[in-house]
Design a protein around this motif. Sequence first.
Motif, PDB file in Angstrom:
ATOM      1  N   LEU A  19       2.331  -5.772   2.807  1.00 24.00           N
ATOM      2  CA  LEU A  19       3.430  -6.673   2.467  1.00 24.00           C
ATOM      3  C   LEU A  19       2.947  -8.064   2.072  1.00 24.00           C
ATOM      4  N   ARG A  29       4.597   1.371  -1.335  1.00 24.62           N
ATOM      5  CA  ARG A  29       5.988   1.173  -0.922  1.00 24.62           C
ATOM      6  C   ARG A  29       6.426   2.274   0.039  1.00 24.62           C
ATOM      7  N   VAL A  32       5.019   1.679   3.466  1.00 18.42           N
ATOM      8  CA  VAL A  32       5.771   0.669   4.209  1.00 18.42           C
ATOM      9  C   VAL A  32       7.055   1.263   4.762  1.00 18.42           C
ATOM     10  N   TRP A  36       6.450   0.692   8.526  1.00 19.38           N
ATOM     11  CA  TRP A  36       6.891  -0.609   9.026  1.00 19.38           C
ATOM     12  C   TRP A  36       7.907  -0.334  10.106  1.00 19.38           C
ATOM     13  N   ASP A 111      13.311  -9.430   3.471  1.00 20.59           N
ATOM     14  CA  ASP A 111      11.979  -9.778   2.967  1.00 20.59           C
ATOM     15  C   ASP A 111      11.157  -8.522   2.698  1.00 20.59           C
ATOM     16  N   VAL A 112      11.237  -7.546   3.606  1.00 18.22           N
ATOM     17  CA  VAL A 112      10.519  -6.291   3.400  1.00 18.22           C
ATOM     18  C   VAL A 112      11.135  -5.523   2.235  1.00 18.22           C
ATOM     19  N   LYS A 115      10.050  -6.292  -1.270  1.00 19.05           N
ATOM     20  CA  LYS A 115       8.749  -5.761  -1.659  1.00 19.05           C
ATOM     21  C   LYS A 115       8.833  -4.253  -1.911  1.00 19.05           C
ATOM     22  N   VAL A 116       9.650  -3.566  -1.122  1.00 20.66           N
ATOM     23  CA  VAL A 116       9.787  -2.117  -1.249  1.00 20.66           C
ATOM     24  C   VAL A 116      10.555  -1.746  -2.516  1.00 20.66           C
TER      25      VAL A 116
END
Length: 317
Positions: A19, A29, A32, A36, A111-112, A115-116
């Motif tokens: 990330l 991705r 994550v 995550w 926020d995650v 990115k994903v």
Amino acid sequence: MAKLTKAEARAHARALELLDKDVLTYDERLFVLENWNEGANHINGVAGAFFTPVGLAGDFAIDAGGGRTIDLCAGIGALAFHVHWRGFYGRERNMPSPEILCIEINPAYVDVGRKVLPEATWICADVFGFDFASLGQFRTAIANPPFGATARTGAGPRYTGRAFEFHLIDLASDIADHGTFIIPQTSAPFQYSGVQCYRERPSADYLKFTQQTGIHLEAGCGVDCSYYRDQWRGIAPSVEIVCANFEDMPRNKNRSSPDAETELRALWNDHGIPVDRQNAVVDHIKAVARAGVKFEKCSTQGELFDESWLAKARAPF
């Protein structure tokens, strides 16, 4: 906060490293999404935030329809991710990607999610306090919302019970034409997952929901969600995927409509008109428009999709 196993902690740490990158590959991705761990720094049970197993999210995308899509209580975007990529590989080359908008109240999840699934528009907000009128109408609403009597800041426009999932579906019916949701099996009007055969079994809570809202929930293509029951983190819920058609409901709302070119191309694809021919017709229409040609009568949107326009697409200029 949940105590992670050593393997979970290592995988979560690797997800955090990924990330930090500006752009993630498709495989990164997915890593994550799978690793995550929302329980590492957040108390999920309080907000009812339990992320959809990646495999279940992939199967969910089969039922999720398409077009302009909104993901309510999006988490880090597992549902939206699979809806986007299933649509990406299912579209003809050069076809535009429908818009996906994700709304999530937890800024860390947003926020995650950015990115994903950077292809989506992310909004950090409470779905029960958000002004959806500013966004226009959506073709599809999707969600794996918190379940049961989870605390809310607001309510659906008609439903008065306690179930968070029913409040969210009630809300979704005013902003989308169709909806696909993951809800507790006890809230669905049927049992399919984990049983020998499909059977209808509407609960008193469901009957109250449908009486107050006019919404009827149905099974989709038939995903046995019990296959993924042990892949949730922190819980092992019995759930079902349910679908709803909001188009025929007396809401007096504007119906969603993709842009005219997207809708026209979809119709041409259904009738087997080659993409190069589609491009030629669209380019011709645009050229005529740029030339400032005046028409005696403007075509209505409905007329653009009748048989005469299919004939024009096949015929030479």
